[in-house]
Design a protein around this motif. Structure first.
Motif, PDB file in Angstrom:
ATOM      1  N   SER A   1      93.350 -77.699  21.495  1.00 28.91           N
ATOM      2  CA  SER A   1      91.920 -77.694  21.788  1.00 28.91           C
ATOM      3  C   SER A   1      91.281 -76.462  21.152  1.00 28.91           C
ATOM      4  O   SER A   1      91.943 -75.482  20.865  1.00 28.91           O
ATOM      5  CB  SER A   1      91.676 -77.699  23.300  1.00 28.91           C
ATOM      6  OG  SER A   1      92.237 -76.541  23.871  1.00 28.91           O
ATOM      7  N   ALA A   2      90.016 -76.562  20.919  1.00 28.80           N
ATOM      8  CA  ALA A   2      89.232 -75.449  20.401  1.00 28.80           C
ATOM      9  C   ALA A   2      87.976 -75.344  21.249  1.00 28.80           C
ATOM     10  O   ALA A   2      87.436 -76.358  21.690  1.00 28.80           O
ATOM     11  CB  ALA A   2      88.854 -75.687  18.934  1.00 28.80           C
ATOM     12  N   ASP A   3      87.556 -74.139  21.498  1.00 29.36           N
ATOM     13  CA  ASP A   3      86.337 -73.980  22.278  1.00 29.36           C
ATOM     14  C   ASP A   3      85.625 -72.699  21.867  1.00 29.36           C
ATOM     15  O   ASP A   3      86.176 -71.873  21.159  1.00 29.36           O
ATOM     16  CB  ASP A   3      86.609 -74.000  23.781  1.00 29.36           C
ATOM     17  CG  ASP A   3      87.567 -72.902  24.236  1.00 29.36           C
ATOM     18  OD1 ASP A   3      87.947 -72.039  23.435  1.00 29.36           O
ATOM     19  OD2 ASP A   3      87.918 -72.899  25.421  1.00 29.36           O
ATOM     20  N   ALA A   4      84.424 -72.571  22.303  1.00 29.01           N
ATOM     21  CA  ALA A   4      83.619 -71.389  22.045  1.00 29.01           C
ATOM     22  C   ALA A   4      82.684 -71.184  23.228  1.00 29.01           C
ATOM     23  O   ALA A   4      82.310 -72.140  23.891  1.00 29.01           O
ATOM     24  CB  ALA A   4      82.798 -71.554  20.766  1.00 29.01           C
ATOM     25  N   VAL A   5      82.349 -69.953  23.486  1.00 29.88           N
ATOM     26  CA  VAL A   5      81.424 -69.618  24.556  1.00 29.88           C
ATOM     27  C   VAL A   5      80.314 -68.763  23.962  1.00 29.88           C
ATOM     28  O   VAL A   5      80.585 -67.757  23.309  1.00 29.88           O
ATOM     29  CB  VAL A   5      82.120 -68.839  25.691  1.00 29.88           C
ATOM     30  CG1 VAL A   5      81.125 -68.413  26.747  1.00 29.88           C
ATOM     31  CG2 VAL A   5      83.242 -69.661  26.296  1.00 29.88           C
ATOM     32  N   ILE A   6      79.104 -69.176  24.150  1.00 29.96           N
ATOM     33  CA  ILE A   6      77.951 -68.383  23.729  1.00 29.96           C
ATOM     34  C   ILE A   6      77.470 -67.637  24.970  1.00 29.96           C
ATOM     35  O   ILE A   6      77.135 -68.250  25.980  1.00 29.96           O
ATOM     36  CB  ILE A   6      76.823 -69.288  23.174  1.00 29.96           C
ATOM     37  CG1 ILE A   6      77.350 -70.187  22.057  1.00 29.96           C
ATOM     38  CG2 ILE A   6      75.644 -68.434  22.724  1.00 29.96           C
ATOM     39  CD1 ILE A   6      77.904 -69.456  20.861  1.00 29.96           C
TER      40      ILE A   6
END
Length: 168
Positions: A30-35
């Motif tokens: 999985s890949a994720d990002a948090v702004i």
């Protein structure tokens, strides 16, 4: 809320067979990002006590929040490598003053029932009062002490804890 995971395991023997047949294997990740926005707190890593071997004697597992070192006492044996402090990133103004607090100490319950373990302490990688960096960031890490009972039932144990950052 922050999830804590620990694994209690029993010793077992695993036999693997080997053949000369070609095999293909697939895996996914999985890949994720948090702004993040100003005055925010983001959890990036869970507190994990790792895989443990209990015995007839109770003991503890301690995760150091500064370097992720795992130590065990009493009848507990660390199984392999593992264990890490929880990691949070705070974002606010440059050099902003903050105060870090925690909620009640968690109880880790065995998934499926039949056991629990208490976390008797949560520790930070620095003081509760501190300043954010000139970029407005702070790497906040939380370690802890887990009480492992004598003959603790094997299985996955999970629980939650709260961290609050007050920005001034």
């Amino acid at each position: 809320m922050k999830r804590i995971m620990v694994y209690a395991v029993s010793a077992a023997t695993l036999a693997l067979s080997h053949s000369n047949i070609a095999h293909a294997a697939d895996a996914s990740a999985s890949a994720d990002a948090v702004i993040v926005t100003p005055l925010s707190l983001v959890n990036t890593t869970d507190l994990e006590f790792g895989a443990l071997l209990p015995s007839a004697t109770a003991g503890t597992v301690v995760i150091n929040p500064t370097n992720d070192a795992r130590t065990v006492t009493g009848g507990v044996t660390a199984a392999g490598s593992g264990g890490q402090a929880a990691q949070f990133w705070t974002y606010g103004g440059p050099l902003q003053f903050i105060f870090v607090t925690r909620g009640p100490l968690p109880v880790l319950n065995r998934v499926g029932g039949g056991g629990s373990m208490n976390v008797s302490g949560l520790t930070l990688n620095g003081p509760v009062f501190r300043f954010l960096s000139s970029a407005g960031l702070l790497d906040l890490r939380v370690g802890g002490t887990l009480q492992v009972g004598a003959n603790q039932a094997p299985g996955n144990y999970e629980g939650n804890f709260d961290i609050t950052v007050t920005y001034f």
